[in-house]
Design a protein around this motif. Sequence first.
Motif, PDB file in Angstrom:
ATOM      1  N   GLY A 139       0.788  -1.224   0.000  1.00  0.00           N
ATOM      2  CA  GLY A 139       0.000   0.000   0.000  1.00  0.00           C
ATOM      3  C   GLY A 139       0.816   1.268   0.000  1.00  0.00           C
ATOM      4  O   GLY A 139       0.258   2.362   0.114  1.00  0.00           O
ATOM      5  N   LYS A 140       2.143   1.146  -0.185  1.00  0.00           N
ATOM      6  CA  LYS A 140       3.010   2.313  -0.195  1.00  0.00           C
ATOM      7  C   LYS A 140       3.014   2.942  -1.592  1.00  0.00           C
ATOM      8  O   LYS A 140       3.151   2.240  -2.594  1.00  0.00           O
ATOM      9  N   PRO A 141       2.882   4.276  -1.698  1.00  0.00           N
ATOM     10  CA  PRO A 141       2.921   4.917  -3.016  1.00  0.00           C
ATOM     11  C   PRO A 141       4.260   4.695  -3.712  1.00  0.00           C
ATOM     12  O   PRO A 141       5.320   4.761  -3.078  1.00  0.00           O
ATOM     13  N   ILE A 142       4.218   4.435  -5.013  1.00  0.00           N
ATOM     14  CA  ILE A 142       5.430   4.223  -5.802  1.00  0.00           C
ATOM     15  C   ILE A 142       5.309   4.985  -7.110  1.00  0.00           C
ATOM     16  O   ILE A 142       4.218   5.412  -7.507  1.00  0.00           O
ATOM     17  N   PHE A 174       3.539   8.002 -19.244  1.00  0.00           N
ATOM     18  CA  PHE A 174       4.264   8.987 -18.441  1.00  0.00           C
ATOM     19  C   PHE A 174       4.558   8.357 -17.093  1.00  0.00           C
ATOM     20  O   PHE A 174       4.081   7.242 -16.785  1.00  0.00           O
ATOM     21  N   TYR A 175       5.363   9.054 -16.303  1.00  0.00           N
ATOM     22  CA  TYR A 175       5.765   8.520 -14.999  1.00  0.00           C
ATOM     23  C   TYR A 175       5.073   9.287 -13.884  1.00  0.00           C
ATOM     24  O   TYR A 175       5.306  10.484 -13.692  1.00  0.00           O
ATOM     25  N   LEU A 176       4.206   8.590 -13.174  1.00  0.00           N
ATOM     26  CA  LEU A 176       3.388   9.169 -12.112  1.00  0.00           C
ATOM     27  C   LEU A 176       3.983   8.780 -10.765  1.00  0.00           C
ATOM     28  O   LEU A 176       4.203   7.588 -10.492  1.00  0.00           O
ATOM     29  N   GLU A 177       4.247   9.764  -9.938  1.00  0.00           N
ATOM     30  CA  GLU A 177       4.856   9.533  -8.625  1.00  0.00           C
ATOM     31  C   GLU A 177       3.779   9.387  -7.554  1.00  0.00           C
ATOM     32  O   GLU A 177       3.356  10.353  -6.925  1.00  0.00           O
ATOM     33  N   GLY A 178       3.305   8.177  -7.380  1.00  0.00           N
ATOM     34  CA  GLY A 178       2.365   7.890  -6.296  1.00  0.00           C
ATOM     35  C   GLY A 178       0.924   8.243  -6.596  1.00  0.00           C
ATOM     36  O   GLY A 178       0.045   7.378  -6.591  1.00  0.00           O
ATOM     37  N   GLU A 179       0.654   9.516  -6.834  1.00  0.00           N
ATOM     38  CA  GLU A 179      -0.727   9.932  -7.082  1.00  0.00           C
ATOM     39  C   GLU A 179      -0.741  11.213  -7.897  1.00  0.00           C
ATOM     40  O   GLU A 179       0.203  12.003  -7.883  1.00  0.00           O
ATOM     41  N   SER A 180      -1.831  11.413  -8.618  1.00  0.00           N
ATOM     42  CA  SER A 180      -2.024  12.638  -9.362  1.00  0.00           C
ATOM     43  C   SER A 180      -3.506  12.801  -9.674  1.00  0.00           C
ATOM     44  O   SER A 180      -4.280  11.834  -9.646  1.00  0.00           O
ATOM     45  N   GLN A 181      -3.893  14.032  -9.972  1.00  0.00           N
ATOM     46  CA  GLN A 181      -5.283  14.341 -10.283  1.00  0.00           C
ATOM     47  C   GLN A 181      -5.366  14.903 -11.696  1.00  0.00           C
ATOM     48  O   GLN A 181      -4.563  15.742 -12.101  1.00  0.00           O
ATOM     49  N   PHE A 182      -6.358  14.433 -12.455  1.00  0.00           N
ATOM     50  CA  PHE A 182      -6.540  14.828 -13.846  1.00  0.00           C
ATOM     51  C   PHE A 182      -7.921  15.447 -14.028  1.00  0.00           C
ATOM     52  O   PHE A 182      -8.908  14.950 -13.478  1.00  0.00           O
ATOM     53  N   ASN A 183      -7.985  16.509 -14.799  1.00  0.00           N
ATOM     54  CA  ASN A 183      -9.261  17.081 -15.211  1.00  0.00           C
ATOM     55  C   ASN A 183      -9.519  16.637 -16.642  1.00  0.00           C
ATOM     56  O   ASN A 183      -8.825  17.052 -17.573  1.00  0.00           O
ATOM     57  N   LEU A 184     -10.561  15.793 -16.853  1.00  0.00           N
ATOM     58  CA  LEU A 184     -10.747  15.124 -18.126  1.00  0.00           C
ATOM     59  C   LEU A 184     -12.168  15.315 -18.637  1.00  0.00           C
ATOM     60  O   LEU A 184     -13.118  15.434 -17.853  1.00  0.00           O
ATOM     61  N   PRO A 185     -12.330  15.293 -19.962  1.00  0.00           N
ATOM     62  CA  PRO A 185     -13.683  15.271 -20.514  1.00  0.00           C
ATOM     63  C   PRO A 185     -14.437  14.025 -20.038  1.00  0.00           C
ATOM     64  O   PRO A 185     -13.830  12.965 -19.823  1.00  0.00           O
TER      65      PRO A 185
END
Length: 622
Positions: A139-142, A174-185
């Motif tokens: 459960g650790k972010p990677i 792309f390379y995502l570090e643990g978490e990110s938020q996207f605004n998408l259609p």
Amino acid sequence: MYLHASGSHRVLRIKDFKTGTDTIALAQTLTYRFTADAHPIQNLIVYSAPIDNAHHLWTMDLHDSRVKHRLTEGDPFAITPAFSTDGNQIYFVELDKNRQFRLMRISTYGGSPEEVKISNWNLGEATGTLNVNVNDPAGKPITARVSIVREDGNPVAFHEDATVFDPQTGRHYFYLEGESQFNLPVGNYRVTAVRGPMTPMAESSVAIKENNPSTTTLTLTPLWNAADAGYVSADHHVHLNGDGHHRATHENALRAMAGEDLDLLAPMSWNHWERRIDAPILGKETIKDGRIVVQSQEVRSHFHGHVGLLGAKEPFAPWFWGPTNPKLGDPDRSNGEVLDFADRTGAFTTYVHPISDDSDPFDQLDEGPIPIELISDAVLAERIGLEMVCAWTSPLGNSHVWYRLLNIGRPVAAMSGTDMWVDFHRTMAVGTGRNYVQLDGKEITSASILEAAMAGKGFVTTGPALLFQVGQNAKPGDVVASGRQNWEATLAGTNDVDVVELVVNGVVVEKLAGIKAGETRQYKGQVNLPVGGWVAIRAYTSELKEDTWPTMHARPFAHSSPIWIDSIGSTDPTSRKAAAADLIRAIDASERIAKAAYGEVEMNRMMTRFEEARKRLRELLE
């Protein structure tokens, strides 16, 4: 005005349809991002061209090409210029700190660039929010390699770092570090994540709704854990920058390494003819969270064979030469000079991306499938490497050369290299070609990893993990006694692997069953070892594949380094004589090809090395 690529040059040409003339306005050598625009009124052009790494904007008077004006400083670099309709402004793009393109403008006659602010993006449809989380089994972010695609096939670009395109499968990632938020259609999306070649793809489907945030969490579990098994991973040949679209640093490379679970990366400073890309950072080492980036050099001596200098602290010069290169000074040069330089300075020389075809290159020597000086250098050098796995070459073709060199007792190190550009938008991932080595309790450093690779303490791969031992506990790089010996191996992979072969002195002595994607298989057996030579194991797919994610090579392939019989460099007399005869034929062919290419030019240094290598090989025939 149009752009014309011709050999080593990129040329802007002006064609006059009234007079029928076609003339060169401006020439650059090997510049991939060379773009230009013509002023709407004046006899003036603007173009983007580099000084080493940095791309600048320049204007030039077409009446006098000697008159040029540099408008930008090159950091960040400026590309794709275009005049405004009145010709008073020049629009172009540059990258921000997150490697996102932004629209810029500057006066045609100079001044300070300014950003063209976008006040509002109108997507023409409603949007919603997607939260993406990537974790390990605990459960650790990677950090992971992530791809997001809408159901209509449109990919999602990343806002925190560069978005890259895999040219083999068509995936954007792309390379995502643990978490990110996207605004998408709004719509339905597929999210996939991987982390290096040993982690099966995790994926989820998610619906994006207006004003209703969605969240997806992907857990990545490796099929085989290198660290737990006592291995560290290395990619010995990539490039940070090479006229790509995303200017790259060691920090960018470290993010990609974390996303591919890679321990060491050796970017090579290299040349685009007179431009020395990343020359100022040669020898630089950057460490973060236990991952290491160490800058090396590639000497691109076209025709003679490209060679890498791993562990280099100072550059070898010249960076290029050869009959098909721009000629600068005395052409009588040899890759042997690079090997001598490496010995003097403590660097290690590797022939990179050697063989492109699966077939045995010794069956077509006069077609020049082997780099011209590879064989003579491998025969004469005290220590040398051969890039067995690379994104652009054939590991099977490379094996034919490697086996013959091992058979004459040369402990040539099997090396790895993806040969990708971290700054390029269309490329495979770092670590696509990688080397797993055991350090035998030594501290993880760039020097200890290179030393283990040079000693053959592991295996090279484009995907599968392949562990091997013979006798009591002899592993790759070690020595085992001749005679009947027990052996065992472990094969794990995220792709089907249908060919597994035990190899003794270049001959397949046993064929074994393969694995299905996601399987791990243990092998045990006995082998009767001759009084000299080597034993190894290899595994690969017999057919090229269109989609091998999480790896990105069309042929998943792994090969252990050799375990030597009785002593390192020992040989079997029959195998030694056959290999020596083939290697002499290869040097003879190289000499013929070199003489044809250089014509009347005397190449005494290279010809002397050819003869020295032949002499040593003839002694092995006695």
